[in-house]
Design an enzyme around this catalytic site. Structure first.
Site, PDB file in Angstrom:
ATOM      1  N   GLY A  13      -5.855  13.708  15.189  1.00 33.89           N
ATOM      2  CA  GLY A  13      -7.181  13.525  14.605  1.00 33.89           C
ATOM      3  C   GLY A  13      -8.243  14.336  15.295  1.00 33.89           C
ATOM      4  N   GLY A  15      -5.942  11.711   9.734  1.00 33.01           N
ATOM      5  CA  GLY A  15      -6.755  10.760   8.974  1.00 33.01           C
ATOM      6  C   GLY A  15      -6.853  11.148   7.506  1.00 33.01           C
ATOM      7  N   MET A  71     -12.078   6.785  15.528  1.00 34.33           N
ATOM      8  CA  MET A  71     -12.173   5.505  14.822  1.00 34.33           C
ATOM      9  C   MET A  71     -10.833   4.853  14.465  1.00 34.33           C
ATOM     10  SD  MET A  71     -15.455   6.311  12.371  1.00 34.33           S
ATOM     11  CE  MET A  71     -15.810   4.576  12.133  1.00 34.33           C
ATOM     12  N   GLU A  72      -9.721   5.357  14.978  1.00 33.92           N
ATOM     13  CA  GLU A  72      -8.422   4.819  14.514  1.00 33.92           C
ATOM     14  C   GLU A  72      -7.426   4.409  15.585  1.00 33.92           C
ATOM     15  OE1 GLU A  72      -9.648   7.813  13.296  1.00 33.92           O
ATOM     16  OE2 GLU A  72     -10.412   7.024  11.409  1.00 33.92           O
ATOM     17  N   ARG A  93      -3.369   5.286  -3.940  1.00 37.29           N
ATOM     18  CA  ARG A  93      -4.735   5.449  -3.405  1.00 37.29           C
ATOM     19  C   ARG A  93      -4.999   6.842  -2.824  1.00 37.29           C
ATOM     20  NH1 ARG A  93      -7.787   0.492  -2.214  1.00 37.29           N
ATOM     21  NH2 ARG A  93      -6.578  -1.202  -3.068  1.00 37.29           N
ATOM     22  N   HIS A 145       0.787  -1.243   0.000  1.00 33.29           N
ATOM     23  CA  HIS A 145       0.000   0.000   0.000  1.00 33.29           C
ATOM     24  C   HIS A 145       0.818   1.292   0.000  1.00 33.29           C
ATOM     25  CE1 HIS A 145      -2.444  -3.224   1.801  1.00 33.29           C
ATOM     26  NE2 HIS A 145      -3.362  -2.727   1.008  1.00 33.29           N
ATOM     27  N   SER A 182     -14.160  17.907  17.541  1.00 33.70           N
ATOM     28  CA  SER A 182     -14.766  18.487  16.335  1.00 33.70           C
ATOM     29  C   SER A 182     -16.280  18.517  16.420  1.00 33.70           C
ATOM     30  CB  SER A 182     -14.367  17.669  15.105  1.00 33.70           C
ATOM     31  OG  SER A 182     -14.802  16.331  15.268  1.00 33.70           O
ATOM     32  N   ASP A 183     -16.827  17.742  17.352  1.00 31.66           N
ATOM     33  CA  ASP A 183     -18.286  17.707  17.512  1.00 31.66           C
ATOM     34  C   ASP A 183     -18.601  17.160  18.894  1.00 31.66           C
ATOM     35  OD1 ASP A 183     -17.268  15.264  15.850  1.00 31.66           O
ATOM     36  OD2 ASP A 183     -19.049  14.502  16.861  1.00 31.66           O
TER      37      ASP A 183
END
Ligand code: HPA
Length: 231
Positions: free
Chosen positions: A89, A20, A176-177, A43, A4, A199-200
């Site tokens: 992130g 991210g 999520m990471e 990618r 990758h 962020s929220d």
């Protein structure tokens, strides 16, 4: 070169900062790195290596979710001899004690992701690197940057319906990471940590717009870059 990442070993520093979003990796390189070159575009998972002050560092995107972070951080640690990865992130707050733009330094990541089990790590939480965290905390203290240390819920499902279980583990927010990143660091004997900007909020429903998001994370990025100088 790996499946990758289309870079040679010499192109990547032993210290990597991982946002991210590939465009955030580009923005960080353009804003902060001298003499940088792009080391990956496979990618569109952009990566750059250059100098922050006199330290050679790589900034490369992880993509979203444990699956994507799992792939890139594994290859960086295992194939490119990377020693340290700091994720920079965003997080959604689980507590009204956190406001938008607050910065969280992650202690433990809690998850029901299968990522760990698939690699022989059968536990629902994993700790970040205390060595990296200490350096970040020290720099923040010296420079009056307010950070909150706390646990984080790492979900595989952005639209999770019920997160109450994670409040029991004192998780202050969700992202999520981190879980895949910390599992890879553990099984490969490396070090990883994460700094997250709120962020929220899942409590108040407030959120930072996507245009503000880009700028709002720069304070956190500067904290990561400056801390790296002391690693
Ligand atoms: N959920 C999951 N991941 C996130 C969020 C969220 O609300 N905010 C930032 N990353």
């Amino acid at each position: 070169m790996t499946v990758h990442i289309d870079a040679s070993k010499e192109d990547i520093s032993n210290i990597v900062i991982m946002p991210g979003d590939p465009l955030r990796a580009k923005l960080i390189a353009e804003s902060y790195l001298k003499n940088y070159k792009q080391i990956n575009k496979t990618r569109n998972m952009f990566g750059y290596t250059g100098y922050y002050k006199d330290k050679r560092i790589t900034v490369m995107a992880s993509g979203m979710g444990n699956a994507s972070m799992g792939i890139y951080s594994y290859e960086l640690f295992n194939d490119y001899d990377v020693d340290y990865i700091i994720r920079v992130g965003t997080t959604g707050a689980y507590t009204d004690k956190l406001d938008l733009y607050d910065i969280v330094l992650v202690d433990n990541s809690y998850s029901n992701s299968a990522y760990g089990i698939n690699l022989g790590y059968d536990n629902n939480y994993i700790e970040s690197s205390s060595k990296i965290n200490d350096v970040i905390e020290e720099y923040a203290k010296k420079n009056n940057i307010n950070i909150v240390r706390g646990n984080i819920h790492c979900t595989d499902t952005f639209y999770t319906k019920d997160y109450s279980e994670y409040l029991k583990y004192n998780c202050v927010g969700v992202e999520m990471e981190t879980f895949a990143l910390f599992v890879n660091a553990k099984i490969l004997n490396k070090k990883a940590s994460a700094i997250l900007t709120v962020s929220d909020s899942l409590v108040t429903d407030k959120k930072i717009s996507s245009t503000e998001r880009e700028k709002s994370t720069l304070k956190m990025v500067e904290l990561a870059l400056e801390s790296i100088l002391n690693l």
